[in-house]
Each structure stands twice: as C-alpha cells, then as structure tokens.
Design a protein around this motif. Structure first.
Motif, PDB file in Angstrom:
ATOM      1  N   UNK A   1      50.972 -34.120  83.723  1.00 35.94           N
ATOM      2  CA  UNK A   1      49.605 -33.639  83.506  1.00 35.94           C
ATOM      3  C   UNK A   1      48.537 -34.479  83.284  1.00 35.94           C
ATOM      4  N   UNK A   2      47.525 -34.334  83.629  1.00 30.96           N
ATOM      5  CA  UNK A   2      46.818 -35.342  83.806  1.00 30.96           C
ATOM      6  C   UNK A   2      45.422 -35.187  83.423  1.00 30.96           C
ATOM      7  N   UNK A   3      45.417 -34.043  82.743  1.00 32.42           N
ATOM      8  CA  UNK A   3      44.223 -33.481  82.346  1.00 32.42           C
ATOM      9  C   UNK A   3      44.064 -32.996  80.715  1.00 32.42           C
ATOM     10  N   UNK A   4      43.255 -33.355  79.506  1.00 26.81           N
ATOM     11  CA  UNK A   4      43.720 -33.801  78.412  1.00 26.81           C
ATOM     12  C   UNK A   4      43.481 -32.181  77.966  1.00 26.81           C
ATOM     13  N   UNK A   5      44.181 -31.330  77.032  1.00 27.49           N
ATOM     14  CA  UNK A   5      44.513 -30.502  75.925  1.00 27.49           C
ATOM     15  C   UNK A   5      43.760 -30.441  75.080  1.00 27.49           C
ATOM     16  N   UNK A   6      43.336 -29.131  75.457  1.00 27.43           N
ATOM     17  CA  UNK A   6      42.312 -29.439  74.292  1.00 27.43           C
ATOM     18  C   UNK A   6      42.255 -28.143  72.691  1.00 27.43           C
ATOM     19  N   UNK A   7      44.047 -27.376  73.111  1.00 25.74           N
ATOM     20  CA  UNK A   7      44.388 -25.999  72.569  1.00 25.74           C
ATOM     21  C   UNK A   7      44.208 -26.596  71.509  1.00 25.74           C
ATOM     22  N   UNK A   8      44.410 -27.642  70.757  1.00 27.34           N
ATOM     23  CA  UNK A   8      44.147 -28.453  68.927  1.00 27.34           C
ATOM     24  C   UNK A   8      43.303 -28.838  68.604  1.00 27.34           C
ATOM     25  N   UNK A   9      41.735 -28.902  69.344  1.00 21.78           N
ATOM     26  CA  UNK A   9      41.060 -29.404  68.597  1.00 21.78           C
ATOM     27  C   UNK A   9      40.144 -28.821  68.037  1.00 21.78           C
ATOM     28  N   UNK A  10      40.292 -27.324  68.295  1.00 22.63           N
ATOM     29  CA  UNK A  10      39.492 -26.797  67.513  1.00 22.63           C
ATOM     30  C   UNK A  10      39.841 -26.254  66.246  1.00 22.63           C
ATOM     31  N   UNK A  11      40.843 -26.284  66.146  1.00 24.39           N
ATOM     32  CA  UNK A  11      42.453 -26.256  64.704  1.00 24.39           C
ATOM     33  C   UNK A  11      41.823 -27.409  63.593  1.00 24.39           C
ATOM     34  N   UNK A  12      42.154 -26.435  62.435  1.00 25.92           N
ATOM     35  CA  UNK A  12      42.156 -27.734  61.135  1.00 25.92           C
ATOM     36  C   UNK A  12      43.457 -28.750  61.349  1.00 25.92           C
ATOM     37  N   UNK A  13      43.085 -30.221  61.139  1.00 26.78           N
ATOM     38  CA  UNK A  13      44.736 -31.342  61.666  1.00 26.78           C
ATOM     39  C   UNK A  13      45.423 -30.928  61.229  1.00 26.78           C
ATOM     40  N   UNK A  14      46.117 -30.315  59.804  1.00 25.09           N
ATOM     41  CA  UNK A  14      47.079 -29.701  59.546  1.00 25.09           C
ATOM     42  C   UNK A  14      47.699 -28.867  59.894  1.00 25.09           C
ATOM     43  N   UNK A  15      46.502 -27.145  60.446  1.00 25.11           N
ATOM     44  CA  UNK A  15      47.206 -26.488  60.962  1.00 25.11           C
ATOM     45  C   UNK A  15      47.904 -26.944  62.900  1.00 25.11           C
ATOM     46  N   UNK A  16      46.593 -27.696  62.940  1.00 18.68           N
ATOM     47  CA  UNK A  16      47.563 -28.038  64.391  1.00 18.68           C
ATOM     48  C   UNK A  16      48.563 -28.538  64.845  1.00 18.68           C
ATOM     49  N   UNK A  17      49.124 -29.602  63.496  1.00 15.67           N
ATOM     50  CA  UNK A  17      49.837 -30.093  63.645  1.00 15.67           C
ATOM     51  C   UNK A  17      51.041 -29.626  63.434  1.00 15.67           C
ATOM     52  N   UNK A  18      51.366 -28.773  62.525  1.00 14.26           N
ATOM     53  CA  UNK A  18      52.266 -27.777  62.252  1.00 14.26           C
ATOM     54  C   UNK A  18      52.113 -26.424  63.692  1.00 14.26           C
ATOM     55  N   UNK A  19      51.267 -26.635  63.844  1.00 15.81           N
ATOM     56  CA  UNK A  19      51.697 -25.336  65.346  1.00 15.81           C
ATOM     57  C   UNK A  19      52.412 -26.495  66.796  1.00 15.81           C
ATOM     58  N   UNK A  20      51.748 -27.682  66.336  1.00 13.22           N
ATOM     59  CA  UNK A  20      52.274 -28.246  67.507  1.00 13.22           C
ATOM     60  C   UNK A  20      53.862 -29.001  67.250  1.00 13.22           C
ATOM     61  N   UNK A  21      54.498 -28.689  66.484  1.00  7.98           N
ATOM     62  CA  UNK A  21      55.636 -29.139  65.863  1.00  7.98           C
ATOM     63  C   UNK A  21      56.165 -27.913  65.977  1.00  7.98           C
ATOM     64  N   UNK A  22      55.758 -26.693  65.418  1.00  6.04           N
ATOM     65  CA  UNK A  22      56.750 -25.322  66.099  1.00  6.04           C
ATOM     66  C   UNK A  22      57.034 -25.126  67.718  1.00  6.04           C
TER      67      UNK A  22
END
Length: 455
Positions: free
Chosen positions: A24-45
């Motif tokens: 993985x050479x490019x930083x993903x931004x799939x969580x950048x536009x999300x609310x921090x708590x929701x991004x954390x929950x989504x990544x954990x799931x």
C-alpha cells in the motif's frame, strides 16, 4: 556455493520487504470525510482479528521492545538494547559462525596448494578440497548462513516497528485500525504511505487519549504515548536521500542514519577480513598472505551487497531499522574482535607446534644431505659399496658364521673336517644341487682330482 547462498538470501529478504512496502503506497482517505467516532467503529468492523504464524515471533518481540521502552523511557535506546539482547541470544551461533569463518581462512593456503596440484583436474580438485574440509571439520555454508540470522530477524522486527499500536501496545488489529481511522477523520497527517499509518498514528495517541476513551471500540485500548525521538531525530520517519534540500538537524540526522549503517557494514567486514587473515597459515604453520588475499576475493560479493542492502533498507523504511542495523554492526564488530583474539591464541599454539615439527624435519633433511655430501667427497668417482641394511645384515651374519667355523676348526680339526664334508656341494642346504649360469660340473666335487690321480 557460498556466494550463491548469500545472494539468494539477500534477494529473498529484499523481495519480502519490497512486497511489504508495495502492499500500500498511497494513503487512503475513505475515513477522512467521516465523523471520527463513526470512522473508528467502521474501521474496527471492517478489520478481522486474526493471528498469523509469524506472530509467534512478532508478539514476543513486541513485548520485549515495549518492556525496554518502559524501562529506559526512550525508543531509540530501547532499540539498541533490543539489538544487544538479540546479539547475546545468538552468541552461540555467532561463535559457531566465527569458528567456521576462521577455519576457512586458516586452510586457505592448503586449498591453494591443492589448486596448484590438481588445477587441471577440476573433479579431483573438488574431491580433495571436500576431503580437506571434512578432515578439518569445516562447513562450506556454516559461516555464511549463521551470519545472516540478524538480517532475517529484521523482517519480524520490521512489522513490530511498523505496527507499534498492535505489537508494542498489545491492542487487537481491529482496535489498531480504529485508532488509525479516528486520526484520519480528525485530519491528522499520517503520511502518504498507508503501510506506515499506524507508526505515524502512534506518535499522536497522547493528543486524543480522552476522546478515544469515549468511543466504545477503543475505550479499553492501551493508549500509552510512544515517543520516537532519538537525539532529535524522528525514528518513525523515512529518511530521504535528497540531502541538498535539507536545512535542519532532524532531516540531516535522518539522512545520516542509512549512510552510517552502510559505512559500518564496510568497516566491520574489513576488520573481520584483516583479523581472519592473521590465522591463514600453511602446513608448516607459516603465514601465507597471498592465499589469504585470494580467499578475500571470494568475499567481495558480500562486501558489496551488504552495504547496498543497508542503504536500500535505510532510505525505504523507517529510520528505526537503520538504528537497529547500526547497533547490530557495532556489537558484531566488538564480538568479532573478541572471538578472533581468543581463537588466535589457540591457533598460535598450533602454529608453534607446526613450526617446531617443520624445523625438526628440515634439520633431519639437512643432516641427511650432509652425509650424502660427505660420501660424495670421499668417493668422487661415484663407485659406492652396497650399504643397504639388508646387505649389511647379511654380511654381519656371514662374518659371524665364518668366525665360528674358524674357531671350531682350531679347537677340533677332525670335527671341522667332518662338518665340511657333510656340507652340500652348492653351499645351500635347501638347494644342494642347484645350478646357476656359472655352473660347472666339477665345481663342487670335493676330492675329485685326488681320486683321478690315484687311478
């Protein structure tokens, strides 16, 4: 064979690390536009908490590095102590490797003499070399393979350094992913390489500790702060080779770490070769610098590859790996010097015995030559009596028998005449009638002339 194995191991190591970096050479931004708590929950799931076989090594490494970091309160010092512990654990194998390398250097003059003797017959030469190795207990791959163990340890250590939230803070993969996603959503710059996002995020945990505790998935996580600074250099950063753009010490320090690592590899190998050459002696225990020089040429591949490998690692991966490699180089050099001095004393005693035997052999040969020269002076025409041991022994036996007969004849003439009459005509009891090229019919007929005269 040795160079081939060394090249194969280095290539495999480079391909393994390259695959890790290229994952993985490019930083993903799939969580950048999300609310921090929701991004954390989504990544954990989205992340599975699975254990790989390599975790058998990585997890203990993580606990050890974490303990050292807690003990000395400095990430760089913890890496240096980690390197020292690894070196101590591998000391028995290091000793075995050093003994094998010294033996290879020691018998290099003998190998060279075999090459001069069987140079035209490659098969015979290989057979004699292998027989010599077997006699001396030398492994053709032992010194090379054992010396690569510290390099192989770098692969699991690389993962421990790359994923400190998982291995040093002992969080699950899903929790680690949630922390990274939370910081991405917060707008924290975690670099352009997503492969090192966890390493970059570990340095910012202290800034968001309270907020992370409010999120269900990270509420019970280990949120200890990790400081990657060492002598003003960020060990979590990846050094750049563009030295012409550098203005501050942190940038310059990062650039110097790979350079020092590669330079130390060269110095370590030069010291090792120089000390190994001191034990290269021939069969008489005398130093053979020419043979040692020839043996050094076979190690030129390692001399070139290892520093280049250090440079590649240094400028493509976090600076922490370069610091570990520098510490390994220093400890390896110290270990090499100590072990070489120890075994040199043993080999010096062996060489002294060889030299004493060689001196005795030369003295005996000189004495034999002196005797031969004396006989040549006494008999310049080259006519020499038969002085073989067998001939001398036979002459002594015949002289003793003759003396015994003469003594018996003087003491008892009648018995001597009777014994003389009973002796076979040929003079050989086992072959009384033997005939040779000089046979004469009347030669052994005692009294024949007397009988003819009476008739």
């Amino acid at each position: 064979m040795k160079r081939f194995l060394a090249l194969l191991l280095v290539v495999l190591m480079a391909l393994s690390l390259s695959a890790c970096v290229a994952a993985s050479t490019v930083q993903t931004d799939e969580y950048a536009s999300m609310e921090p708590a929701a991004a954390a929950e989504a990544a954990a799931e989205a992340t599975q908490d699975k254990t790989s076989i390599s975790d058998i090594i990585r997890v203990p490494f993580g606990y050890l590095l974490d303990w050292l970091h807690a003990f000395c309160k400095n990430y760089g010092v913890a890496l240096i102590l980690f390197s020292l512990i690894v070196k101590l654990v591998l000391l028995p194998m290091g000793i075995k490797s050093k003994k094998s390398m010294l033996k290879m250097s020691r018998i290099s003059p003998l190998v060279k003499s075999l090459e001069a003797k069987y140079g035209d017959d490659k098969q015979k030469y290989q057979q004699e070399v292998m027989a010599l190795y077997k006699e001396e207990g030398v492994s053709t791959t032992g010194g090379c393979l054992w010396s690569f163990l510290p390099l192989l340890i770098m692969l699991p250590l690389y993962y421990v350094i790359r994923e400190p939230i998982t291995y040093m803070l002992h969080n699950s993969r899903s929790v680690s992913a949630a922390i990274v996603a939370f910081m991405q959503a917060k707008g924290v710059n975690l670099g352009s390489n997503a492969f090192y996002a966890q390493l970059a995020a570990a340095g910012h945990i202290g800034e968001f500790t309270e907020e992370l505790k409010q999120i269900a998935v990270t509420a019970n996580a280990n949120l200890a702060t990790l400081n990657f600074s060492f002598l003003g250099v960020d060990l979590a950063a990846i050094p750049s080779f563009k030295f012409w753009t550098m203005r501050s010490w942190p940038e310059i320090g990062l650039f110097l770490l790979p350079i020092v690592s590669a330079g130390l590899q060269v110095v370590s190998m030069l010291i090792s070769q120089k000390m190994n050459n001191q034990v290269a002696t021939n069969a008489d225990g005398e130093k053979d610098a020419e043979a040692a020089k020839t043996a050094n040429q076979t190690n030129m591949t390692m001399m070139l590859m290892m520093p280049l490998m250090s440079l590649w690692i240094g400028f493509s991966m976090p600076a922490a790996l370069s610091l570990y490699w520098i510490a390994q180089g220093l400890f390896s050099t110290i270990q090499d010097i100590i072990l070489t001095k120890h075994y040199s004393k043993v080999y010096d005693r062996e060489d002294a015995e060889r030299q004493a035997r060689a001196a005795q052999r030369r003295a005996e040969e000189a004495e034999r030559e002196r005797q031969r020269q004396l006989r040549r002076e006494q008999n310049p025409d080259g006519i020499m009596d038969n002085v073989s041991k067998k001939k001398l022994k036979q002459q002594e036996k015949e002289a003793a028998e003759k003396a015994a007969r003469e003594y018996a004849a003087k003491k008892n003439p009648a018995a001597a005449d009777a014994e003389e009459a009973e002796r076979p005509l040929s003079g050989d009891p086992e072959r009384p009638y033997c005939r040779g090229r000089a046979y004469q019919a009347d030669r052994y007929r005692r009294g024949a002339s007397t009988e003819e005269s009476e008739e």
